[in-house]
Scaffold this motif. Structure first.
Motif, short mmCIF file in Angstrom:
data_model
loop_
_atom_site.label_atom_id
_atom_site.label_comp_id
_atom_site.label_asym_id
_atom_site.label_seq_id
_atom_site.Cartn_x
_atom_site.Cartn_y
_atom_site.Cartn_z
N TRP A 36 -3.86 -59.74 33.44
CA TRP A 36 -4.48 -58.43 33.56
C TRP A 36 -3.46 -57.46 34.14
O TRP A 36 -2.55 -57.86 34.87
N ARG A 37 -3.63 -56.22 33.81
CA ARG A 37 -2.72 -55.19 34.31
C ARG A 37 -3.55 -53.97 34.72
O ARG A 37 -4.33 -53.45 33.92
N MET A 38 -3.37 -53.53 35.96
CA MET A 38 -4.06 -52.33 36.44
C MET A 38 -3.03 -51.23 36.69
O MET A 38 -2.00 -51.46 37.31
N GLU A 39 -3.35 -50.04 36.20
CA GLU A 39 -2.43 -48.90 36.33
C GLU A 39 -3.08 -47.78 37.13
O GLU A 39 -4.30 -47.63 37.14
N ALA A 40 -2.24 -47.02 37.79
CA ALA A 40 -2.73 -45.89 38.59
C ALA A 40 -1.71 -44.77 38.56
O ALA A 40 -0.51 -45.00 38.34
N GLN A 41 -2.19 -43.55 38.75
CA GLN A 41 -1.32 -42.41 39.00
C GLN A 41 -1.20 -42.27 40.51
O GLN A 41 -2.20 -42.33 41.22
N VAL A 42 0.01 -42.08 41.00
CA VAL A 42 0.25 -42.07 42.44
C VAL A 42 0.95 -40.78 42.86
O VAL A 42 1.91 -40.35 42.22
N LEU A 43 0.45 -40.19 43.92
CA LEU A 43 1.11 -39.05 44.55
C LEU A 43 1.74 -39.57 45.83
O LEU A 43 1.05 -39.98 46.75
N LYS A 44 3.06 -39.58 45.88
CA LYS A 44 3.78 -40.13 47.03
C LYS A 44 4.32 -38.98 47.89
O LYS A 44 5.01 -38.10 47.38
N LEU A 99 5.50 -37.78 41.89
CA LEU A 99 4.27 -38.11 41.18
C LEU A 99 4.66 -39.07 40.07
O LEU A 99 5.54 -38.77 39.26
N TYR A 100 4.03 -40.24 40.03
CA TYR A 100 4.48 -41.22 39.05
C TYR A 100 3.35 -42.20 38.73
O TYR A 100 2.31 -42.21 39.39
N GLY A 101 3.59 -43.02 37.72
CA GLY A 101 2.65 -44.07 37.37
C GLY A 101 3.07 -45.38 38.00
O GLY A 101 4.25 -45.71 38.06
#
Length: 238
Positions: free
Chosen positions: A110-118, A193-195
């Motif tokens: 399984w693979r879970m993805e998110a958009q992240v604001l660092k 900002l990245y995935g």
């Protein structure tokens, strides 16, 4: 705990200043014995307060830069070869209640993805933690050729609100993600900002936890079935 590291040294520093000035006053009045010990004692308290403040800042910096929190728990049940049922439970975030959903997933992992604001490190230290928007859950084959030709499964994951550290659209179609991406040249605290994505092997009865850190998503096995499938480690890709 953050304020304690500043309140205690400040209180000690104030006492040290009072004693120091009292000691200096005694020296000017010719009270050498009391003035000497008062001056030395006040200076020692000031030094102690400074050392405690520096130690507190060090501890706070480490805690904030290594801070992480869970964003999802996955429970897996095998239905057929390379075909699984994945239950995704997201904890309460801000004003949003906890949520649970069931997804059919094809593949070996399984693979879970998110958009992240660092945020930048200095912003982490003052309390701004990485924000995220869970984006999608998908299946992944270990064999490259099968990845090209095998049955695909991709599911959208709902997000939360900004108060819970989750990026999501508000009613007027505006989000922290969009604002930071559009105006980042004016927001010095934003680093990038990245995935981000985390993936793990699927196995019958396996359970995993997905965590958001200051640098992205990580996944950890939480029972024997998951640890056996993943050999006790975790895989992460940004």
């Amino acid at each position: 705990m953050f304020w304690w590291w500043w309140i205690a040294p400040t209180a000690v520093a104030v006492i040290g200043v009072i004693i120091l000035f009292a000691g200096l006053g005694s020296l000017f009045k010719g009270k050498l014995f009391g003035g000497f010990f008062g001056t030395v004692g006040g200076a020692a308290l000031l030094g102690l307060a400074l050392s405690a403040a520096l130690l507190g800042q060090n501890v706070q910096t480490y805690q904030r830069l290594t801070y992480e929190r869970p964003v999802a728990t996955l429970s897996i049940r095998q239905l057929a070869p390379q075909y699984f049922e994945v239950v995704v439970a997201q904890p309460a975030a801000g004003d949003l209640p906890a949520r649970t959903a069931v997804y059919p997933v094809n593949g070996d992992e399984w693979r879970m993805e998110a958009q992240v604001l660092k945020w930048k490190p200095w912003a982490n230290v003052v309390g701004l933690d990485s924000q995220y928007r869970l984006d999608r859950l998908s299946g992944r084959y270990q064999n490259i050729e099968q990845e090209r030709t095998g049955a695909r499964s991709v599911h959208a994951l709902s997000g939360g609100d900004d108060n819970g550290g989750v990026l999501e659209y508000v009613p007027w179609n505006l989000s922290v993600w969009d604002v930071a991406r559009k105006y980042r040249r004016y927001i010095d605290a934003v680093d990038t900002l990245y995935g981000s994505a985390a993936y793990m092997p699927m196995a019958n009865g396996a359970t995993y936890e997905v965590w958001i850190t200051q640098s992205g998503l990580i996944a950890r096995p939480t029972n024997d079935a998951a640890r056996a499938a993943s050999a006790g480690g975790f895989i992460r890709v940004n």
